[in-house]
Design a protein around this motif. Structure first.
Motif, mmCIF file in Angstrom:
data_model
loop_
_atom_site.group_PDB
_atom_site.id
_atom_site.type_symbol
_atom_site.label_atom_id
_atom_site.label_comp_id
_atom_site.label_asym_id
_atom_site.label_seq_id
_atom_site.Cartn_x
_atom_site.Cartn_y
_atom_site.Cartn_z
ATOM 1 N N VAL A 98 0.752 -1.318 0.049
ATOM 2 C CA VAL A 98 0.149 0.233 0.049
ATOM 3 C C VAL A 98 0.865 1.148 0.115
ATOM 4 O O VAL A 98 1.684 1.610 0.994
ATOM 5 C CB VAL A 98 -0.888 0.207 1.331
ATOM 6 N N TYR A 99 0.898 1.714 -1.273
ATOM 7 C CA TYR A 99 1.775 3.040 -1.332
ATOM 8 C C TYR A 99 0.872 4.217 -0.912
ATOM 9 O O TYR A 99 -0.175 4.472 -1.366
ATOM 10 C CB TYR A 99 2.223 3.170 -2.772
ATOM 11 N N GLY A 100 1.576 5.365 -0.464
ATOM 12 C CA GLY A 100 1.266 6.620 -0.235
ATOM 13 C C GLY A 100 1.910 7.306 -0.994
ATOM 14 O O GLY A 100 3.116 7.084 -1.052
ATOM 15 N N PHE A 101 1.366 8.591 -1.548
ATOM 16 C CA PHE A 101 1.938 9.309 -2.579
ATOM 17 C C PHE A 101 1.691 10.961 -2.399
ATOM 18 O O PHE A 101 0.260 11.058 -2.127
ATOM 19 C CB PHE A 101 2.175 8.875 -4.066
ATOM 20 N N ARG A 102 2.447 11.794 -2.760
ATOM 21 C CA ARG A 102 2.258 13.102 -2.965
ATOM 22 C C ARG A 102 3.056 13.945 -4.246
ATOM 23 O O ARG A 102 4.356 13.460 -4.248
ATOM 24 C CB ARG A 102 2.681 13.857 -1.832
ATOM 25 N N PHE A 103 2.385 14.527 -5.033
ATOM 26 C CA PHE A 103 3.137 15.296 -5.876
ATOM 27 C C PHE A 103 3.554 16.835 -5.454
ATOM 28 O O PHE A 103 2.438 17.205 -5.065
ATOM 29 C CB PHE A 103 2.064 15.552 -7.449
ATOM 30 N N LEU A 104 4.483 17.214 -5.649
ATOM 31 C CA LEU A 104 5.124 18.453 -4.913
ATOM 32 C C LEU A 104 5.856 19.250 -5.952
ATOM 33 O O LEU A 104 6.377 18.932 -6.749
ATOM 34 C CB LEU A 104 5.996 18.025 -3.607
ATOM 35 N N SER A 105 5.725 20.590 -5.432
ATOM 36 C CA SER A 105 6.657 21.668 -6.290
ATOM 37 C C SER A 105 8.043 21.116 -5.646
ATOM 38 O O SER A 105 8.396 20.641 -4.785
ATOM 39 C CB SER A 105 6.352 22.877 -5.894
ATOM 40 N N VAL A 106 9.051 21.647 -6.615
ATOM 41 C CA VAL A 106 10.711 21.228 -6.250
ATOM 42 C C VAL A 106 10.811 21.848 -4.914
ATOM 43 O O VAL A 106 11.738 21.374 -4.330
ATOM 44 C CB VAL A 106 11.278 21.843 -7.371
ATOM 45 N N ASP A 107 10.425 22.970 -4.611
ATOM 46 C CA ASP A 107 10.368 23.574 -3.256
ATOM 47 C C ASP A 107 9.900 23.030 -2.134
ATOM 48 O O ASP A 107 10.205 23.345 -0.916
ATOM 49 C CB ASP A 107 10.589 25.036 -3.137
ATOM 50 N N HIS A 108 8.956 22.119 -2.386
ATOM 51 C CA HIS A 108 8.233 21.521 -1.636
ATOM 52 C C HIS A 108 7.094 22.354 -0.776
ATOM 53 O O HIS A 108 6.583 21.926 0.181
ATOM 54 C CB HIS A 108 8.954 20.515 -0.536
ATOM 55 N N ASP A 109 6.845 23.620 -1.275
ATOM 56 C CA ASP A 109 6.123 24.432 -0.740
ATOM 57 C C ASP A 109 4.658 24.268 -1.093
ATOM 58 O O ASP A 109 3.780 24.792 -0.294
ATOM 59 C CB ASP A 109 6.419 25.933 -0.995
ATOM 60 N N THR A 110 4.310 23.537 -2.371
ATOM 61 C CA THR A 110 3.068 23.313 -2.892
ATOM 62 C C THR A 110 2.746 21.744 -2.965
ATOM 63 O O THR A 110 3.632 21.038 -3.337
ATOM 64 C CB THR A 110 2.613 23.885 -4.224
ATOM 65 N N ALA A 111 1.932 21.315 -2.659
ATOM 66 C CA ALA A 111 1.408 20.161 -2.837
ATOM 67 C C ALA A 111 0.155 19.885 -3.928
ATOM 68 O O ALA A 111 -0.656 20.782 -3.591
ATOM 69 C CB ALA A 111 0.705 19.137 -1.410
#
Length: 145
Positions: A98-111
């Motif tokens: 069971v994977y969890g995931f997030r797509f993030l901006s390169v600076d990780h300020d935006t999900a």
């Protein structure tokens, strides 16, 4: 968002958004997220010696199917260029992951999006669930949250 964007679990892979990933209104098409996640996870396993060679899995653990895919879109990706895909394992079962995931901006300020994906390893001859190998368990355990 229920967890901080910068975490010390799982893996982060940088991918590029291309013009053909965008839909007619200039945002990443919703169907592309599953493909981008597949690319990020495949890159991780390839770096650990498990991939596809001559159109065949290099290891029996590569024969797995998606049982479930759920995604929540949080903000549109509106341009081409790099993004980070953060993924981890919430659970590693006998024959499932069971994977969890997030797509993030390169600076990780935006999900941009978050979700989960359930994989099941199958026997290529029978199509039935099959246990992960010790090697896959060892590698997969590095992704556990």
């Amino acid at each position: 968002m229920t967890t901080p964007l910068l975490d010390t679990f799982g893996a982060v892979k940088r991918l590029d958004i291309h013009f053909d990933d965008l839909d007619p209104v200039g945002v990443v098409h919703n169907a592309r997220y599953a493909i981008l996640l597949e690319r990020a996870i495949s890159l991780f396993w390839h770096e650990h010696g498990m991939s596809f060679v001559d159109s065949r899995p290099s290891d029996p653990d590569m024969v797995a199917v998606v049982r479930e895919f759920a995604i929540t879109f949080l903000a549109p990706i509106r341009s081409t260029g790099p993004i980070d895909v953060h993924f981890w394992l919430d659970k590693l079962g006998t024959s499932s992951a069971v994977y969890g995931f997030r797509f993030l901006s390169v600076d990780h300020d935006t999900a941009y999006a978050e979700g989960r994906r359930v994989m099941v390893k199958i026997d290529p001859q029978t199509g039935q669930p099959s246990p992960w190998s010790e090697q896959a368990n060892a590698i997969g355990s590095t992704l556990l949250r």
